[in-house]
Scaffold this motif. Structure first.
Motif, mmCIF file in Angstrom:
data_model
loop_
_atom_site.group_PDB
_atom_site.id
_atom_site.type_symbol
_atom_site.label_atom_id
_atom_site.label_comp_id
_atom_site.label_asym_id
_atom_site.label_seq_id
_atom_site.Cartn_x
_atom_site.Cartn_y
_atom_site.Cartn_z
ATOM 1 N N LEU A 1 -55.745 -26.436 43.378
ATOM 2 C CA LEU A 1 -54.505 -26.074 42.159
ATOM 3 C C LEU A 1 -54.136 -26.473 41.127
ATOM 4 C CD1 LEU A 1 -52.160 -23.329 42.796
ATOM 5 C CD2 LEU A 1 -50.913 -24.964 42.020
ATOM 6 N N CYS A 2 -53.801 -27.882 41.921
ATOM 7 C CA CYS A 2 -52.892 -28.664 41.136
ATOM 8 C C CYS A 2 -53.991 -29.337 39.985
ATOM 9 C CB CYS A 2 -52.915 -29.860 42.147
ATOM 10 S SG CYS A 2 -51.086 -29.907 42.884
ATOM 11 N N ASN A 3 -55.760 -29.804 39.895
ATOM 12 C CA ASN A 3 -56.542 -29.529 39.490
ATOM 13 C C ASN A 3 -56.209 -28.914 38.289
ATOM 14 O OD1 ASN A 3 -57.388 -32.285 40.504
ATOM 15 N ND2 ASN A 3 -58.787 -31.127 41.554
ATOM 16 N N LEU A 4 -56.117 -27.668 38.284
ATOM 17 C CA LEU A 4 -55.884 -26.852 37.256
ATOM 18 C C LEU A 4 -54.955 -26.334 36.593
ATOM 19 C CD1 LEU A 4 -57.581 -24.356 36.335
ATOM 20 C CD2 LEU A 4 -56.582 -22.735 37.868
ATOM 21 N N ALA B 1 -51.279 -19.438 50.101
ATOM 22 C CA ALA B 1 -50.816 -18.444 50.922
ATOM 23 C C ALA B 1 -51.361 -16.831 50.802
ATOM 24 C CB ALA B 1 -49.655 -18.085 51.506
ATOM 25 N N LEU B 2 -50.617 -16.185 49.352
ATOM 26 C CA LEU B 2 -50.922 -14.803 48.826
ATOM 27 C C LEU B 2 -52.515 -15.008 47.822
ATOM 28 C CD1 LEU B 2 -48.562 -15.228 46.006
ATOM 29 C CD2 LEU B 2 -47.737 -13.999 47.882
ATOM 30 N N CYS B 3 -53.250 -16.037 48.197
ATOM 31 C CA CYS B 3 -54.475 -16.266 48.342
ATOM 32 C C CYS B 3 -55.752 -16.046 49.320
ATOM 33 C CB CYS B 3 -55.317 -17.176 47.080
ATOM 34 S SG CYS B 3 -54.261 -17.175 45.310
ATOM 35 N N CYS B 4 -55.323 -15.827 50.311
ATOM 36 C CA CYS B 4 -56.011 -16.013 51.622
ATOM 37 C C CYS B 4 -56.485 -17.271 51.638
ATOM 38 C CB CYS B 4 -56.573 -15.228 51.764
ATOM 39 S SG CYS B 4 -55.985 -12.724 51.905
ATOM 40 N N GLY B 5 -56.106 -18.608 51.652
ATOM 41 C CA GLY B 5 -56.660 -19.166 51.779
ATOM 42 C C GLY B 5 -57.958 -19.806 51.046
ATOM 43 N N ALA B 6 -58.350 -18.663 49.736
ATOM 44 C CA ALA B 6 -59.554 -19.104 49.040
ATOM 45 C C ALA B 6 -59.875 -19.946 48.478
ATOM 46 C CB ALA B 6 -59.499 -17.638 48.212
ATOM 47 N N PHE B 7 -58.361 -20.933 48.260
ATOM 48 C CA PHE B 7 -58.090 -22.543 47.088
ATOM 49 C C PHE B 7 -57.542 -23.113 48.034
ATOM 50 C CE2 PHE B 7 -58.137 -18.652 44.591
ATOM 51 C CZ PHE B 7 -60.091 -18.361 43.868
ATOM 52 N N SER B 8 -57.954 -24.882 47.297
ATOM 53 C CA SER B 8 -57.202 -25.436 47.971
ATOM 54 C C SER B 8 -56.078 -26.139 47.666
ATOM 55 C CB SER B 8 -58.144 -26.569 48.899
ATOM 56 O OG SER B 8 -58.443 -27.319 47.608
ATOM 57 N N ARG B 9 -54.994 -26.521 47.442
ATOM 58 C CA ARG B 9 -53.485 -27.234 47.716
ATOM 59 C C ARG B 9 -54.088 -28.267 45.843
ATOM 60 N NH1 ARG B 9 -48.596 -28.476 47.664
ATOM 61 N NH2 ARG B 9 -47.739 -30.390 46.536
ATOM 62 N N ASP C 1 -64.500 -15.903 39.489
ATOM 63 C CA ASP C 1 -63.910 -16.380 41.429
ATOM 64 C C ASP C 1 -63.161 -17.132 40.914
ATOM 65 O OD1 ASP C 1 -65.623 -18.260 39.708
ATOM 66 O OD2 ASP C 1 -66.675 -19.342 41.616
ATOM 67 N N CYS C 2 -62.861 -17.589 39.497
ATOM 68 C CA CYS C 2 -61.336 -19.008 39.924
ATOM 69 C C CYS C 2 -60.708 -17.712 38.964
ATOM 70 C CB CYS C 2 -61.896 -20.550 38.837
ATOM 71 S SG CYS C 2 -62.959 -20.613 39.815
ATOM 72 N N PHE C 3 -60.701 -17.177 38.594
ATOM 73 C CA PHE C 3 -59.677 -16.238 37.880
ATOM 74 C C PHE C 3 -58.295 -16.221 38.808
ATOM 75 C CE2 PHE C 3 -59.011 -12.133 35.648
ATOM 76 C CZ PHE C 3 -58.014 -12.349 34.437
ATOM 77 N N GLN C 4 -58.219 -15.560 40.125
ATOM 78 C CA GLN C 4 -57.007 -15.150 40.523
ATOM 79 C C GLN C 4 -56.204 -16.333 40.773
ATOM 80 O OE1 GLN C 4 -57.578 -14.228 45.058
ATOM 81 N NE2 GLN C 4 -55.549 -13.322 44.666
ATOM 82 N N LEU C 5 -56.984 -17.960 40.949
ATOM 83 C CA LEU C 5 -56.330 -18.895 41.352
ATOM 84 C C LEU C 5 -55.688 -18.995 39.465
ATOM 85 C CD1 LEU C 5 -55.997 -21.657 42.304
ATOM 86 C CD2 LEU C 5 -57.664 -22.520 41.677
ATOM 87 N N LEU C 6 -56.581 -18.636 38.287
ATOM 88 C CA LEU C 6 -55.717 -19.155 37.364
ATOM 89 C C LEU C 6 -54.451 -18.410 37.219
ATOM 90 C CD1 LEU C 6 -55.862 -20.531 34.250
ATOM 91 C CD2 LEU C 6 -56.818 -18.292 33.669
ATOM 92 N N GLY C 7 -54.599 -17.343 37.921
ATOM 93 C CA GLY C 7 -53.199 -16.342 37.860
ATOM 94 C C GLY C 7 -51.716 -17.079 37.845
ATOM 95 N N VAL C 8 -52.265 -17.903 39.650
ATOM 96 C CA VAL C 8 -51.076 -17.688 40.038
ATOM 97 C C VAL C 8 -50.600 -19.698 39.505
ATOM 98 C CG1 VAL C 8 -51.265 -16.882 42.680
ATOM 99 C CG2 VAL C 8 -52.891 -19.380 41.834
ATOM 100 N N THR C 9 -51.791 -19.598 39.514
ATOM 101 C CA THR C 9 -51.565 -21.227 38.591
ATOM 102 C C THR C 9 -50.860 -20.704 37.039
ATOM 103 O OG1 THR C 9 -53.259 -22.397 39.177
ATOM 104 C CG2 THR C 9 -52.695 -23.088 37.358
ATOM 105 N N SER C 10 -50.811 -20.223 36.019
ATOM 106 C CA SER C 10 -50.326 -19.593 35.673
ATOM 107 C C SER C 10 -48.575 -19.052 35.988
ATOM 108 C CB SER C 10 -50.865 -18.643 34.801
ATOM 109 O OG SER C 10 -52.424 -18.973 34.209
ATOM 110 N N LEU C 11 -48.164 -18.919 36.863
ATOM 111 C CA LEU C 11 -47.178 -18.358 37.516
ATOM 112 C C LEU C 11 -46.628 -19.652 37.563
ATOM 113 C CD1 LEU C 11 -45.024 -16.166 38.977
ATOM 114 C CD2 LEU C 11 -46.874 -15.795 40.665
#
Length: 352
Positions: free
Chosen positions: A215-218, A204-212, A175-185
């Motif tokens: 992302l910063c922590n990851l 916004a690409l993740c449709c609000g599934a994650f918070s700011r 469930d965190c794999f998409q967040l890892l993708g945008v973080t890597s980008l």
């Protein structure tokens, strides 16, 4: 020791006189009449244009998630800046042969020596939840995202490298794999792009599934796990080097070399999403993609495979898999290329 002054009664007349003296001693002050500046509002586009492409990412940008006002989408940013919308057919890059003569060989030798240090092999071996199929789905989503933002191919290559290197070190929940993708980008764009995407745009690409904060922590975790070692040699670099080398040696015309490089980038994009190609070094993939592009364009003098300094067996194995990849994804490849190149190339090249 400070002692208080003794209090003494004073008459009303003396008090009024003291007030007048104090007012006379004060310097005259002019009140500032400078108007307050209000917050400027971004300009709105007069005639918004539809985004090109054939993937579902266009619908996501046109109808953002409820938590976003749509002002941070790539389309809105391009409209505010007055720049054209990024499409699938990017203009061909130009060659800087003088810079290549001065620094090309030394840069190639340096990056070729560090290639193995940044090359993750079997990045999914220690992943209990992330599979090759989920990796393919994520990158198949990130590639159109990178294209819609108008990012460089170097940013995409660094994104995939950062993603795979982190997967090789740390187990990631599904469930965190998409967040890892945008973080890597985001990490990759901070290295290469002049104007990287903002955090709000990526969320916004993740449709609000994650918070700011998530992302910063990851982002901090990824940088820590990779020891802030981010300057990986990429397929993009080696493609540019081999293109300059063949033009400098007089083996091919500049226009033909640029077309072959653009086609090789399209083939390389397909290979980035396939986990089977992670076992090949970037320089090996670059020279094989360029060789396959030459055959697809039917150039009279294909690139010399010995430029990459790889064994013949590895070259033929990689070429065979790339040829199969192009045959399976031929329709997708034609949509990724400029029209002038897609009309020239053959999707069933003969490598004999």
């Amino acid at each position: 020791m400070v002692t208080p002054c003794p209090s003494s009664p004073a008459s009303p007349a003396a008090w009024v006189g003291r007030q007048n003296n104090d007012q006379n001693l004060r310097a005259p002050m002019k009140k500032s009449r400078r108007p307050r500046l209000g917050r400027k509002q971004p300009l709105q586009p007069l005639n918004p244009l539809p985004l090109p492409g054939d993937s579902g990412i266009c619908d996501l940008f046109e109808s953002p998630s409820p938590g976003s006002d749509g002002a941070d989408s790539p389309a809105a940013s391009a409209a505010r800046d007055g720049s054209p919308l990024p499409g699938l057919a990017q203009p061909l890059a130009q060659l800087d042969l003088q810079t290549f003569r001065d620094y090309g060989q030394s840069c190639y030798a340096f990056r070729k020596a560090r290639e193995s240090h940044f090359h993750p092999r079997e990045s999914l071996a220690q992943q209990p939840q992330v599979t090759a199929e989920s990796r393919c789905k994520l990158l198949s989503w990130l590639i159109p995202v990178h294209r819609q933002f108008g990012l460089s191919f170097e940013s995409l290559c660094l994104t995939v490298n950062t993603l795979d290197r982190f997967l090789a070190t740390t187990p990631v929940a599904a469930d965190c794999f998409q967040l890892l993708g945008v973080t890597s980008l985001l990490i990759a764009c901070k290295q290469v792009e002049v104007h990287p995407p903002r955090v709000k745009q990526l969320l916004a690409l993740c449709c609000g599934a994650f918070s700011r904060q998530q992302l910063c922590n990851l982002e901090c975790i990824v940088l820590h796990k990779l020891h802030f070692s981010l300057g990986a040699p990429t397929i993009c670099f080696f493609l540019e080097h081999f293109t300059h080398s063949r033009v400098e040696a007089g083996q091919v015309e500049v226009a033909q070399a640029l077309e072959a490089q653009a086609l090789a980038r399209g083939v390389a994009e397909l290979s980035l999403a396939d986990y089977a190609f992670t076992s090949y070094a970037p320089s090996l993939l670059a020279i094989c993609c360029l060789a396959l592009a030459d055959h697809m364009l039917r150039l009279p003098h294909p690139v010399d495979l010995r430029l990459g300094e790889h064994p013949e067996e590895a070259l033929q194995d990689c070429l065979g898999k790339l040829q199969l990849l192009v045959a399976i994804n031929g329709t997708s490849l034609t949509h990724m290329l400029p029209l002038q190149i897609s009309e020239k190339c053959s999707l069933t090249p003969s490598l004999k």
